[in-house]
Design a protein around this motif. Structure first.
Motif, PDB file in Angstrom:
ATOM      1  N   GLY A  35       0.815  -1.206   0.000  1.00 44.11           N
ATOM      2  CA  GLY A  35       0.000   0.000   0.000  1.00 44.11           C
ATOM      3  C   GLY A  35       0.846   1.253   0.000  1.00 44.11           C
ATOM      4  O   GLY A  35       0.544   2.228  -0.697  1.00 44.11           O
ATOM      5  N   PHE A  36       1.924   1.213   0.771  1.00 45.72           N
ATOM      6  CA  PHE A  36       2.838   2.340   0.875  1.00 45.72           C
ATOM      7  C   PHE A  36       3.370   2.714  -0.510  1.00 45.72           C
ATOM      8  O   PHE A  36       3.389   3.885  -0.904  1.00 45.72           O
ATOM      9  CB  PHE A  36       4.000   1.925   1.795  1.00 45.72           C
ATOM     10  CG  PHE A  36       4.921   3.027   2.192  1.00 45.72           C
ATOM     11  CD1 PHE A  36       4.489   4.049   3.009  1.00 45.72           C
ATOM     12  CD2 PHE A  36       6.234   3.031   1.768  1.00 45.72           C
ATOM     13  CE1 PHE A  36       5.347   5.054   3.390  1.00 45.72           C
ATOM     14  CE2 PHE A  36       7.103   4.029   2.141  1.00 45.72           C
ATOM     15  CZ  PHE A  36       6.662   5.045   2.958  1.00 45.72           C
ATOM     16  N   ILE A  37       3.742   1.690  -1.277  1.00 44.32           N
ATOM     17  CA  ILE A  37       4.278   1.942  -2.616  1.00 44.32           C
ATOM     18  C   ILE A  37       3.208   2.559  -3.517  1.00 44.32           C
ATOM     19  O   ILE A  37       3.479   3.506  -4.263  1.00 44.32           O
ATOM     20  CB  ILE A  37       4.835   0.639  -3.236  1.00 44.32           C
ATOM     21  CG1 ILE A  37       6.043   0.174  -2.414  1.00 44.32           C
ATOM     22  CG2 ILE A  37       5.229   0.851  -4.678  1.00 44.32           C
ATOM     23  CD1 ILE A  37       6.592  -1.162  -2.825  1.00 44.32           C
ATOM     24  N   VAL A  38       1.983   2.047  -3.422  1.00 48.13           N
ATOM     25  CA  VAL A  38       0.904   2.612  -4.241  1.00 48.13           C
ATOM     26  C   VAL A  38       0.692   4.081  -3.904  1.00 48.13           C
ATOM     27  O   VAL A  38       0.528   4.931  -4.784  1.00 48.13           O
ATOM     28  CB  VAL A  38      -0.410   1.819  -4.034  1.00 48.13           C
ATOM     29  CG1 VAL A  38      -1.558   2.508  -4.746  1.00 48.13           C
ATOM     30  CG2 VAL A  38      -0.262   0.406  -4.550  1.00 48.13           C
ATOM     31  N   THR A  39       0.722   4.408  -2.602  1.00 48.15           N
ATOM     32  CA  THR A  39       0.545   5.796  -2.196  1.00 48.15           C
ATOM     33  C   THR A  39       1.652   6.681  -2.761  1.00 48.15           C
ATOM     34  O   THR A  39       1.382   7.783  -3.265  1.00 48.15           O
ATOM     35  CB  THR A  39       0.519   5.900  -0.655  1.00 48.15           C
ATOM     36  OG1 THR A  39      -0.627   5.208  -0.173  1.00 48.15           O
ATOM     37  CG2 THR A  39       0.445   7.335  -0.193  1.00 48.15           C
ATOM     38  N   ILE A  40       2.896   6.205  -2.705  1.00 49.05           N
ATOM     39  CA  ILE A  40       4.000   6.999  -3.248  1.00 49.05           C
ATOM     40  C   ILE A  40       3.833   7.203  -4.749  1.00 49.05           C
ATOM     41  O   ILE A  40       3.983   8.319  -5.267  1.00 49.05           O
ATOM     42  CB  ILE A  40       5.359   6.309  -2.958  1.00 49.05           C
ATOM     43  CG1 ILE A  40       5.621   6.322  -1.460  1.00 49.05           C
ATOM     44  CG2 ILE A  40       6.492   7.017  -3.685  1.00 49.05           C
ATOM     45  CD1 ILE A  40       6.886   5.621  -1.061  1.00 49.05           C
ATOM     46  N   GLU A  41       3.477   6.118  -5.443  1.00 48.61           N
ATOM     47  CA  GLU A  41       3.209   6.197  -6.883  1.00 48.61           C
ATOM     48  C   GLU A  41       2.225   7.316  -7.196  1.00 48.61           C
ATOM     49  O   GLU A  41       2.477   8.183  -8.032  1.00 48.61           O
ATOM     50  CB  GLU A  41       2.518   4.911  -7.314  1.00 48.61           C
ATOM     51  CG  GLU A  41       3.308   3.950  -8.134  1.00 48.61           C
ATOM     52  CD  GLU A  41       2.518   2.655  -8.249  1.00 48.61           C
ATOM     53  OE1 GLU A  41       3.137   1.613  -8.276  1.00 48.61           O
ATOM     54  OE2 GLU A  41       1.264   2.698  -8.274  1.00 48.61           O
ATOM     55  N   LEU A  42       1.108   7.266  -6.475  1.00 48.63           N
ATOM     56  CA  LEU A  42       0.054   8.240  -6.722  1.00 48.63           C
ATOM     57  C   LEU A  42       0.533   9.648  -6.436  1.00 48.63           C
ATOM     58  O   LEU A  42       0.266  10.583  -7.186  1.00 48.63           O
ATOM     59  CB  LEU A  42      -1.133   7.933  -5.826  1.00 48.63           C
ATOM     60  CG  LEU A  42      -2.268   7.202  -6.504  1.00 48.63           C
ATOM     61  CD1 LEU A  42      -3.226   6.706  -5.471  1.00 48.63           C
ATOM     62  CD2 LEU A  42      -2.980   8.112  -7.483  1.00 48.63           C
ATOM     63  N   MET A  43       1.246   9.799  -5.322  1.00 50.97           N
ATOM     64  CA  MET A  43       1.783  11.096  -4.924  1.00 50.97           C
ATOM     65  C   MET A  43       2.621  11.688  -6.053  1.00 50.97           C
ATOM     66  O   MET A  43       2.398  12.806  -6.500  1.00 50.97           O
ATOM     67  CB  MET A  43       2.720  10.873  -3.738  1.00 50.97           C
ATOM     68  CG  MET A  43       2.440  11.479  -2.404  1.00 50.97           C
ATOM     69  SD  MET A  43       1.413  12.844  -2.396  1.00 50.97           S
ATOM     70  CE  MET A  43       2.634  14.134  -2.327  1.00 50.97           C
ATOM     71  N   LEU A  44       3.610  10.906  -6.512  1.00 49.10           N
ATOM     72  CA  LEU A  44       4.557  11.415  -7.504  1.00 49.10           C
ATOM     73  C   LEU A  44       3.838  11.783  -8.800  1.00 49.10           C
ATOM     74  O   LEU A  44       4.018  12.893  -9.322  1.00 49.10           O
ATOM     75  CB  LEU A  44       5.649  10.377  -7.782  1.00 49.10           C
ATOM     76  CG  LEU A  44       6.631  10.148  -6.635  1.00 49.10           C
ATOM     77  CD1 LEU A  44       7.650   9.082  -6.997  1.00 49.10           C
ATOM     78  CD2 LEU A  44       7.335  11.446  -6.270  1.00 49.10           C
ATOM     79  N   THR A  45       3.016  10.862  -9.311  1.00 51.65           N
ATOM     80  CA  THR A  45       2.360  11.142 -10.585  1.00 51.65           C
ATOM     81  C   THR A  45       1.402  12.325 -10.455  1.00 51.65           C
ATOM     82  O   THR A  45       1.358  13.191 -11.325  1.00 51.65           O
ATOM     83  CB  THR A  45       1.580   9.912 -11.074  1.00 51.65           C
ATOM     84  OG1 THR A  45       0.848   9.391  -9.982  1.00 51.65           O
ATOM     85  CG2 THR A  45       2.518   8.854 -11.609  1.00 51.65           C
ATOM     86  N   THR A  46       0.646  12.363  -9.355  1.00 54.11           N
ATOM     87  CA  THR A  46      -0.303  13.451  -9.179  1.00 54.11           C
ATOM     88  C   THR A  46       0.398  14.801  -9.122  1.00 54.11           C
ATOM     89  O   THR A  46      -0.022  15.756  -9.766  1.00 54.11           O
ATOM     90  CB  THR A  46      -1.106  13.251  -7.884  1.00 54.11           C
ATOM     91  OG1 THR A  46      -1.816  12.034  -7.976  1.00 54.11           O
ATOM     92  CG2 THR A  46      -2.060  14.382  -7.669  1.00 54.11           C
TER      93      THR A  46
END
Lengths: 244, 237, 242
Positions: A35-46
């Protein structure tokens, strides 16, 4: 392939990590890191896409074309005037719920919860970011723009070389706050079935009913927020260098 | 079109009255959360401005914590843990009676805790914005501390903080939607339930969005009126 | 002492005393036809009527509240209500935290999909939807692992609406709500209608409340004997589901 890499990474982290040694928590390490990785992914792309979009909106808002100006204003007003959760649900359950036939080619996009979450977070972020950047531009001394035009710069050139860099410097602290807000807002995408950090945490809590599950998530979020703040601080120092 | 009007109508057939009730609850929630946030925020600001080091550390720690944790998580945590904390305290104090925190108050406390951090910054900023010279001159002409506070500092703090408070109000209003996740029947949850029941999610969710937007617009107008009132007597720039 | 009483007044001022005479019953309110909210804002459904019948049988005042599924057990533990009548499966994991009464109906899992290209054999490779923290979601995770493409939703209708939109290929749900949904939505089929995992549905209460449990069991027996249960069941399912 990419998914595989993510899972490997998270497995590797968990094999060496020393999460709180509570049995009901540590057995879920894989879930947390996934989940942590998904959150980081979203953060960066957003943040990346939102920033680019925001610059476009600012250009439209300070530009000369009246319809564009209005459009940009309405866009940012609507996205700042309604809750993020409502926006997420309108896009995911509302528009997405119309189904493949109604949406046609758009469906490729709307069929993915991650993509819808990303889209809404980006739109939302760009609305706030454009307001912050615009505030920065408005606060720049008018003489700067005049001087730029006098030496023959076009409007776009002036915006890119003179106004935006200064606007960014002025509004950077506020922009940094907004980045943390994006992080916090991203927790809401768990309500549209994306398994980000919050989504995984809620699933864990639903299994073990242990409030510590949320405490672990809070620590992970704090870590992320801290990292963002540190990044903001470093950039701020760089931006202010010529002025010291 | 008729269908849409049908499901949004008032009475037992349509959801119109439920939606309005939800909207009303949303506003109540926002007002209470805002008030609690202001009270807690003022205390926090006082703690930070006080010279007492441990107290200001504590307040800074609280700010740091609540800044980084998603509101969503805070509300869930408060909702699930508040009762046991309250009952533990009450049990220690006097009684064995069981108490419970209503959902509404759990949401208010959760939201209030989050907004205290924002409110604290506003209060602190406004306090520091009052020129020191004015306070010194007030002292010089013999005003007491209380008089300085009520006559010099507070009136100006209100003026300085109105734009920021207006912003805060809008943030609070929007974040009340988070209470939907603890099953409080505010606007968003009602819309979601109605949309699922009637298989018309887009209609109901857009309806909710429109109501939020409307309240925002009204708030904007009210804020500008307040701002103009507060600027009375200030020399124009 | 002064501080103590001040604290007491403050805390008791914002909280409400739990009325011991009134039995507080929670249900989810998003699980038709067992429990959902109608357009006048009332809780309706099989669970709701069973709960009311049980109260009548026990001759006790009851208060029904809606509670999201995610928090339905934590809130019971936090004493926000005393009883859960929400079609809750009796599982070992839950039994560690709460107690259950005798079952009031048996449950089977079923898998609904849109077409014939989904079967039980390739289910693991498809996008599967389920409600978060239900026996169905646990079954999928046990069967295919937590990293299979499983979408978890806060409510069952949300999962169904995504199936309808076409985002997911199949939904794992309890048999009866699935049947209800299939009746109202054409073009979908059971690819597995009654997966028997030995699941039965019970009424949840806090641990150690044996008095309440035996009262509820007795009342359940009562409404079964009197035919009240049968009547409610016939109304919703045209058959006796006990």
């Amino acid at each position: 392939m990419y998914l595989d890499l993510k899972y490997r990474l998270s497995d590797a982290v968990c094999s060496v990590s020393t999460l709180p040694n509570i049995e009901s928590i540590s057995s879920y390490c894989g879930r947390y890191i996934d989940g942590f990785i998904v959150t980081i992914e979203l953060m960066l792309t957003t943040c990346l896409c939102g920033f680019i979009l925001a610059i476009g909106i600012v250009a439209a808002r300070v530009g000369k074309v009246a319809p564009l100006r209005w459009l940009a204003y309405i866009f940012s007003y609507v996205f700042r005037g309604t809750p993020l959760l409502v926006q997420l649900w309108v896009f995911y359950y509302g528009i997405g719920g119309l189904g493949a036939e109604t949406l046609g080619p758009l469906w490729v996009f709307f069929s993915s919860a991650w993509a819808v979450g990303f889209l809404v977070l980006t739109l939302n972020h760009s609305a706030y970011a454009s307001e912050i950047l615009r505030g920065g531009i408005v606060n720049i001394d008018r003489g700067n723009a005049d001087a730029a035009y006098t030496i023959g710069m076009s409007k776009i050139q002036a915006l890119r070389r003179i106004l935006l860099p200064q606007a960014l410097r002025i509004s950077w602290p506020a922009y940094g706050n907004e980045l943390v807000l994006v992080l916090k807002g991203s927790a809401l995408i768990s309500t549209i079935s994306v398994m980000d950090l919050m989504g995984q945490t809620r699933t864990i809590f639903a299994r073990n009913y242990d409030l510590n599950a949320y405490a672990v998530a809070a620590i992970l979020y704090l870590f992320l927020a801290g990292t963002i703040s540190f990044f903001i601080y470093c950039v701020e120092r760089r931006l202010n260098k010529p002025y010291r | 079109m008729n269908e849409i009007i049908g499901v949004l109508s008032f009475g037992t057939e349509g959801w119109g009255d439920e939606l309005l009730q939800g909207a009303w609850l949303t506003i109540q929630l926002a007002v209470c959360a805002m008030l609690l946030g202001l009270v807690l925020g003022t205390l926090l600001a006082a703690g930070k401005l006080s010279g007492f080091k441990p107290l200001s550390w504590l307040c800074n720690g609280y700010t740091l914590l609540l800044r980084g944790i998603p509101e969503f998580l805070v509300i869930l945590y408060v909702y699930f843990s508040a009762d046991s904390i309250i009952n533990a305290v009450l049990g220690y104090l006097v009684t064995d009676t069981e108490y419970q925190l209503p959902k509404f108050l759990a949401a208010v406390i959760g939201l209030g805790m989050v907004f205290a951090v924002y409110a604290c910054e506003i209060v602190r900023g406004a306090f520091l914005a009052v020129p020191l010279g004015q306070i010194e001159s007030a002292n010089a002409i013999g005003m007491s501390h209380i008089q300085v506070l009520t006559r010099i500092t507070f009136p100006q703090m209100i003026r300085f903080s109105i734009p920021a408070l207006g912003n805060l109000w809008l943030i609070v209003l929007k974040d009340t939607s988070l209470a939907a996740v603890i099953a409080l029947d505010e606007l968003l949850r009602i819309s979601k339930v109605a949309g699922e029941t009637e298989s018309a999610q887009l209609t109901f969710l857009l309806c909710a969005a429109a109501i939020y937007l409307l309240v925002t617009m009204i708030s904007d107008v009210v804020r500008s009126i307040f701002e103009r009132r507060a600027m009375r007597g200030v020399v124009g720039i | 002492m002064k501080l103590k009483s001040l604290l007491f007044i403050a805390l008791s001022g914002i909280t409400t005393v739990v009325n011991a005479d009134k039995l507080r019953i929670a249900t989810e309110g998003a699980y038709p036809p067992f429990n959902n909210i109608d357009s006048s804002g009332e809780l309706v459904g099989f669970d709701v009527e069973i709960a009311r019948a049980l109260c009548k049988q026990m001759e006790r005042d009851c208060e029904l509240v809606a509670q999201d599924w995610d928090g339905i057990i934590p809130s019971l533990l936090n004493n926000k209500y005393d009883v859960i009548v929400a079609s809750m499966s009796i599982t070992d994991e839950r039994k560690e935290k709460i107690d259950f009464t005798d079952p009031y109906y048996s449950n089977y899992l079923s898998v609904i999909a849109s077409g014939h290209d989904v079967s039980m054999n390739n289910l693991g490779k498809k996008n599967i939807g389920a409600q978060r923290s239900t026996i169905g979601s646990q079954w999928v995770e046990d069967e295919f692992g937590s990293r299979a493409s499983i979408n978890l939703y806060d409510t069952l209708p949300a999962a169904f609406s995504d199936l309808k939109a076409g985002r997911i290929d199949a939904v794992i749900a309890d048999y009866l709500p699935a049947t209800e949904w299939l009746n109202e939505n054409e073009g979908y089929i059971f690819i597995a209608d009654k997966i028997d995992i030995g699941d039965s549905i019970g009424i949840g209460i806090r641990k150690g409340e044996d008095e309440l449990r035996s009262a509820l069991n007795k009342a359940l027996e009562g409404i079964l004997k009197k035919g009240v249960y049968e009547k409610i069941s016939q109304k919703y399912f045209s058959t006796n589901i006990y």
